[in-house]
Design a protein around this motif. Structure first.
Motif, short mmCIF file in Angstrom:
data_model
loop_
_atom_site.label_atom_id
_atom_site.label_comp_id
_atom_site.label_asym_id
_atom_site.label_seq_id
_atom_site.Cartn_x
_atom_site.Cartn_y
_atom_site.Cartn_z
N CYS A 1 0.29 16.83 4.49
CA CYS A 1 0.84 16.21 3.63
C CYS A 1 1.46 15.04 4.10
CB CYS A 1 1.77 17.05 2.56
SG CYS A 1 0.84 18.12 1.75
N LEU A 2 2.40 15.32 5.12
CA LEU A 2 3.19 14.13 5.85
C LEU A 2 2.32 13.08 6.55
CD1 LEU A 2 6.04 16.22 7.61
CD2 LEU A 2 6.16 14.91 5.60
N GLU B 1 -1.02 12.43 5.41
CA GLU B 1 -1.85 11.62 4.07
C GLU B 1 -1.08 11.82 2.89
OE1 GLU B 1 -4.20 10.06 4.82
OE2 GLU B 1 -4.85 10.73 6.77
N PRO B 2 0.27 11.18 2.70
CA PRO B 2 0.98 11.54 1.53
C PRO B 2 0.40 10.96 0.26
CG PRO B 2 1.97 10.00 3.06
CD PRO B 2 0.96 10.36 3.84
N GLU B 3 -0.44 9.82 0.35
CA GLU B 3 -1.23 9.29 -0.72
C GLU B 3 -2.13 9.82 -1.32
OE1 GLU B 3 0.25 6.68 -2.54
OE2 GLU B 3 1.75 7.02 -1.13
N ARG C 1 -0.61 12.77 -3.06
CA ARG C 1 0.01 12.28 -4.61
C ARG C 1 -1.18 11.97 -5.49
NH1 ARG C 1 5.43 11.59 -4.22
NH2 ARG C 1 6.40 11.36 -2.18
N TYR D 1 4.94 20.59 -2.12
CA TYR D 1 4.85 19.77 -1.03
C TYR D 1 5.28 18.27 -1.30
CZ TYR D 1 1.98 23.36 0.85
OH TYR D 1 1.78 24.54 1.41
N ILE D 2 5.14 17.83 -2.60
CA ILE D 2 5.48 16.55 -3.00
C ILE D 2 7.08 16.50 -2.94
CG2 ILE D 2 5.99 15.02 -5.01
CD1 ILE D 2 2.85 15.10 -4.22
N LEU E 1 7.69 15.76 0.67
CA LEU E 1 7.56 14.45 1.04
C LEU E 1 8.72 13.91 0.60
CD1 LEU E 1 3.69 13.94 0.21
CD2 LEU E 1 4.83 14.23 2.40
N ASN E 2 9.22 13.97 -0.50
CA ASN E 2 10.44 13.22 -0.96
C ASN E 2 11.55 13.33 -0.02
OD1 ASN E 2 9.03 12.45 -3.45
ND2 ASN E 2 9.76 13.93 -4.68
N HIS F 1 11.62 14.42 2.77
CA HIS F 1 11.36 13.89 4.23
C HIS F 1 11.62 12.46 4.35
CE1 HIS F 1 9.06 13.03 7.93
NE2 HIS F 1 9.52 14.13 8.45
N SER F 2 11.20 11.69 3.27
CA SER F 2 11.34 10.13 3.46
C SER F 2 12.73 9.72 3.21
CB SER F 2 10.38 9.52 2.48
OG SER F 2 10.86 9.81 0.98
#
Lengths: 511, 508
Positions: free
Chosen positions: B73-74, B76-78, B81, B263-264, B267-268, B270-271
């Protein structure tokens, strides 16, 4: 073999039952409650009149005892109960057939009713043939039943019914609907589409999901479109439906008279046996009393009031049982003791025991020897009736007088707190008079009174007393025992509990 | 069809009961700050990450399964999503298709189901397309399996079959229902039959047909209703089957959304941490029972999320230690440290990255917290009762190989009593294989354990430099008889000591 009744050994017995009404003592003894509770769910049999008809002949009682002992065997009971259920379903089907409009439907309900009937009769006959029955009643009925089921009339009825049912089960048709056009044809083995579609989406199946099936009302009757479809189905299968029509006309009066009567009468026993099962489960015993129309040496051990026990058992409370006996020349039980101590319950128990025994039924006691009375009379305290200006005492006297007019030496008389509305002096006087008259008649009698002297009135009188817990006088035991009246003992015990006896109070005051 | 993105072999159950100490854990570890940073205001995301983190994994392999999926996921985040948006679209779209007025007619249920299925299959086709285009870029078992499953279950042939039936189910040629004679000769056992391919001849109204037919006149309203009902009886099972299928597919999308939501959320977070240059790493989960827990640069993520600047991390080596007793200066970072341990352990067992430069730890059976509570200040006698009662609740639930974080426990009575109670509790629990981190001012307690020289005990002190400044680092060391309350006093009352600078900038 002749068979006329499972309830009466003599043909005459059954004749005059139909018109009977509730005896006047029923309400006083709470037998009305017992009967109501027993016959709930059995209204269609109209059983009450049978319970209003006590037997006066020890042989007639014996006839019922025999039948009941057979019915107490689980297998016999279950067979008869299953038979009764089928007969009930049969009647429901006939009633439904009556109500419906379309012939094709009426006929089918009728056919199903007959099928159930054949099944009911055959099952019962088959089962009884292998069961041990010792009563004259059941032996005669079994023989009758086996003759009936082997008769040409019955076997052909059953066979015709069977083949017609099969033919109808084989009818399978298709309805094609497009817009407002409906086509009816014979079924042509097309595959089930729902199953096919379901399979396609099966891979998404997760867990259980809710059902989306629409509940369609399932009335027995049809609308005119269904009727039209059925009419066309009948045209597709003319032989089947033609046979059905002929069958109905031909077998209009299929039901055998004696079997119909048995179906109703046997409910008298089933109702009672089912009713007393709840007590037996709770550990309360029933027994077949030894009956006599001569000896008044009665006794009962561990006896209880059915109506009260019904209430207590359903609440999960325990039931207090009591004993009594009378030996010649004793005839009268005089009951004294504290209020709410179970005296009235005791009198009801005495009355119920004798009445149920006279119906030929087992009684609520662990053992009993009872008298078969010609009549039962009760005199219970009544709410004052303001409409009558006679006053309560006068009313009491009038009622008791009437009882004494009608009673014989073979009667049972139950007096509960008669004359409680008057002074002790009057009560003593009237009580003495009445009890002496009863002693003279020689009737069996239970008399609840607050007048201690009545308990030792004459050699026919026996004293019984409601007892309390010796450690806590406020606690009733509901035990009624045979002993002399307790006089002031109860009052003194209560006083001690509150420290108000003579010695205690003196000490307390002296300090 | 299962997504299996959270577990190798089971669904992620959003309805699952949370551990009963969930409330205390959330409060004591400051979990809501973490969840909010992951959810970014989305209630659904909040709910999912909360459930996922609080229902810890206890098998290192399960943790690795998630870590690898998260690593994808980290990368290929797009794409992740995008898939998430498809799931959301399916769920929203289904909600917007209404049943209509005749709620209890199979016809209405059938029609709605067909519309929903059309929507779902359009979206499933899009998922297939994503799988076709991007599957090769994913390496984790979870996503490789997921994409392979889409390719296999939603192959072209299957999608065509579905399309054919969605058309057929409009029943333009009428419905064919078989029946038998039921109760009172009424029709029964209605079964819908597969529509036949009709010849041209048969499509004519009076074409060659077996059987008999009739037509309901248009003015016969009750007759038309009766025909509808008859048709409804025939359609009932298929309407039910289709509606249930839509439910099943909906629950596939729902599951997909829930599992991706975790996972979303990651991602949030992490960024957000990356923006701050805070380090994160995938921890090394070890089998339970070995009391391992060591880290470098371990920091309190909740604290960091609440501050502009970076926070101080600690190095920690507690392998083989069962009791870690922390004493020392007030405001010296003891509570923060305790929280950082709990959070990292929890995040590791949720399958996430952790706020540290490196982290390795045995998985534990449960994390429990026993913190001093401020409420109920008036009833001093009741406070100890309350503490004991909470400890008794914990004792009822805690199992070997759990972690217990104590913060100033049993400080509500005098030191001697408090120490004695705590000593008995601690001894009993460490013997039962519970790993305890105990922050305390109870010198009697701390010193007592120190003197026993247990191999399994470690003593940390909040560091203070000779000038009185705190470093917010913990160092190994013997408990000292005073905490540095004096410092706090000075700071709060703005009283300076001889050499100490004013300490308003103490955090850097």
């Amino acid at each position: 073999m002749r068979f006329h009744s499972i309830l009466f050994d003599q043909f005459e017995g059954s004749v005059e039952v139909a018109e009977l009404e509730e005896p006047s003592f029923f309400a006083d003894l709470n037998l009305d409650q017992v009967l109501e509770s027993m016959t709930t769910g059995r209204k269609e049999y109209d059983l009450k009149p049978f319970f209003y008809a006590p037997l006066h002949d020890v042989a007639a009682v014996k006839y019922r005892h025999e039948v009941l002992r057979d019915l107490e065997k689980h297998a016999v009971f279950e067979s008869v109960r299953a038979f009764a259920q089928r007969m009930r379903r049969m009647r429901e089907h006939l009633a439904q057939a009556e109500k419906l409009h379309y012939e094709c439907q009426k006929e089918r309900w009728f056919l199903d009713a007959v099928e159930i009937y054949c099944d009911a009769v055959r099952s019962l006959a088959g089962e009884l043939a292998h069961l041990e029955v010792n009563s004259r009643g059941f032996q005669a009925f079994r023989e009758y039943l086996s003759g009936y089921t082997e008769s040409e009339g019955f076997t052909s009825l059953a066979a015709e019914t069977q083949s017609l049912k099969e033919a109808l089960a084989g009818v399978k048709y298709s309805v094609h609907i497009k817009g407002n056009r409906v086509r009816v044809s014979k079924y042509d083995e097309e595959p089930d589409y729902s199953a096919e579609v379901e399979k396609i989406f099966a891979k998404f199946k997760q867990g259980a999901v809710k059902s989306y099936r629409v509940k369609f009302p399932n009335w027995p009757d049809m609308n005119h479109v269904e009727a039209r479809v059925l009419e066309l189905v009948a045209r597709l299968y003319p032989e089947v439906f033609g046979t059905l029509e002929k069958y109905c006309t031909h077998h209009r009066d299929y039901l055998d008279g004696a079997i119909g009567i048995f179906d109703r009468e046997v409910q008298f026993y089933l109702a009672y046996l089912e009713y007393i099962e709840r007590f037996e489960t709770a550990g309360l015993p029933f027994c077949y009393p030894q009956m006599s129309a001569q000896s008044k040496n009665v006794r009962a051990d561990g006896a209880f009031d059915l109506a009260l026990a019904n209430k207590l058992v359903s609440e999960g409370s325990s039931v207090v049982c009591n004993d009594f006996y009378l030996n010649d020349p004793e005839r009268i039980l005089a009951v004294t003791g504290p209020n709410q101590g179970g005296k009235t319950t005791f009198t009801r128990m005495f009355g119920q025991l004798h009445y149920l025994a006279s119906l030929g039924l087992p009684v609520p006691a662990s053992g009993a020897r009872l008298f078969l009375p010609d009549q039962i009379f009760t005199h219970f305290e009544r709410e004052e009736d303001v409409e009558t200006l006679r006053g309560k005492l006068e009313d009491d006297l009038i009622r008791i007088h009437k009882i004494l007019e009608e009673a014989t030496g073979s009667s049972i008389i139950i007096l509960n707190e008669s004359f409680s509305s008057t002074t002790l002096r009057d009560a003593l006087f009237l009580g003495t008079e009445v009890l002496n008259r009863i002693a003279e008649l020689g009737s069996l009698c239970v008399c609840v009174t607050f007048v201690d002297e009545l308990a030792s009135l004459n050699e026919a009188t026996v004293s019984m007393v409601g007892t309390v817990d010796p450690d806590n006088p406020a606690m009733r035991t509901f035990k009624i025992v045979r002993k002399p009246p307790q006089g002031l003992a109860y009052a003194i015990a209560i006083a001690r509990k509150y420290g108000l006896t003579y010695e205690t109070l003196k000490e307390r005051v002296a300090r | 069809m299962k997504a299996f993105l959270m577990y190798r072999d089971q669904d992620f159950d959003l309805g699952r009961e949370l551990p009963t100490n969930e409330g205390a854990l959330t409060q004591d570890l400051g979990l809501n700050t973490l969840f909010e940073a992951m959810a970014l205001g989305d209630e659904f995301l909040f709910d999912v990450v909360k459930k996922a983190l609080l229902s810890s994994l206890t098998d290192p392999e399960e943790i690795t399964y998630r870590q690898q999926a998260l690593a994808d996921c980290l990368e290929e985040p797009e794409i992740i999503r995008d898939i998430y948006r498809i799931a959301v679209e399916a769920i929203q779209g289904e909600k917007n298709i209404f049943l209509g007025l005749l709620k209890d007619s199979p016809d209405a249920i059938l029609n709605r189901s067909l519309q929903v299925l059309q929507l779902f299959f359009d979206l499933l086709k899009r998922l297939r397309q994503i799988a076709d285009e991007h599957a090769a870029r994913f390496r984790s078992e979870a996503f490789t399996r997921f994409f392979a499953m889409l390719e296999k279950e939603l192959d072209d042939k299957y999608l065509q079959t579905v399309e054919h039936h969605l058309k057929e189910l409009q029943f333009h040629g009428g419905v064919q229902i078989s029946a038998r004679l039921g109760r009172g000769n009424k029709g029964a056992n209605y079964v819908l039959r597969t529509p036949k391919q009709q010849s041209l001849m048969e499509r004519l109204p009076f074409g060659n047909r077996s059987g008999y037919s009739f037509t309901i006149p248009d003015r016969d309203m009750s007759g038309l209703r009766a025909v509808d009902e008859l048709r409804g009886r025939g359609l009932n099972p298929i309407a039910n089957a289709l509606a249930q299928s839509t439910d099943h597919i909906l629950s596939f999308f729902t599951m997909l959304r829930s599992e991706l939501a975790f996972y979303i959320g990651c991602l949030n977070l992490h960024s957000r941490l990356a923006e701050k240059d805070e380090p994160t790493c995938f921890p090394v989960p070890l089998v339970s029972g070995r009391d391992e827990l060591s880290a470098q640069g371990l920091y309190d993520v909740s604290l960091s999320l609440n501050l502009e600047e970076r926070v101080v991390g600690n190095d920690l080596g507690t392998d083989g230690k069962r009791l870690v007793m922390i004493t020392g200066a007030n405001q010296g970072g003891k509570s923060t440290f305790l929280r950082s341990v709990g959070l990292a352990q929890l995040m590791m067992q949720g399958g996430m990255f952790v706020p540290a430069e490196s982290f390795r730890a045995s998985v534990c059976n449960g994390i429990f917290t026993h913190y001093k509570r401020e409420e109920d200040a008036t009833m001093t006698s009741g406070k100890l009762d309350e503490e004991l009662s909470r400890m008794s609740d914990i004792a009822a639930k805690i199992t070997p190989n759990s972690i217990l974080l104590c913060n100033e426990s049993f400080a509500s009575t005098n030191e001697r009593e408090g120490s004695e109670i705590a000593r008995q509790v601690v001894c009993a629990l460490i013997e039962a294989n519970v790993k305890i981190f105990f922050v305390t001012h109870l010198f009697d307690l701390a010193y007592g354990f120190y003197h026993e020289r247990l191999d399994t005990a470690l003593f940390l002190r909040a560091e203070r430099q000779p000038d009185g400044r705190r470093t917010f680092r913990l160092v190994e060391g013997e408990p000292l008889p005073t905490s540095y309350g004096e410092d706090s006093y000075r700071r709060i009352f703005s009283v300076s000591s001889e050499d100490a600078p004013t300490t308003s900038d103490v955090r850097r």
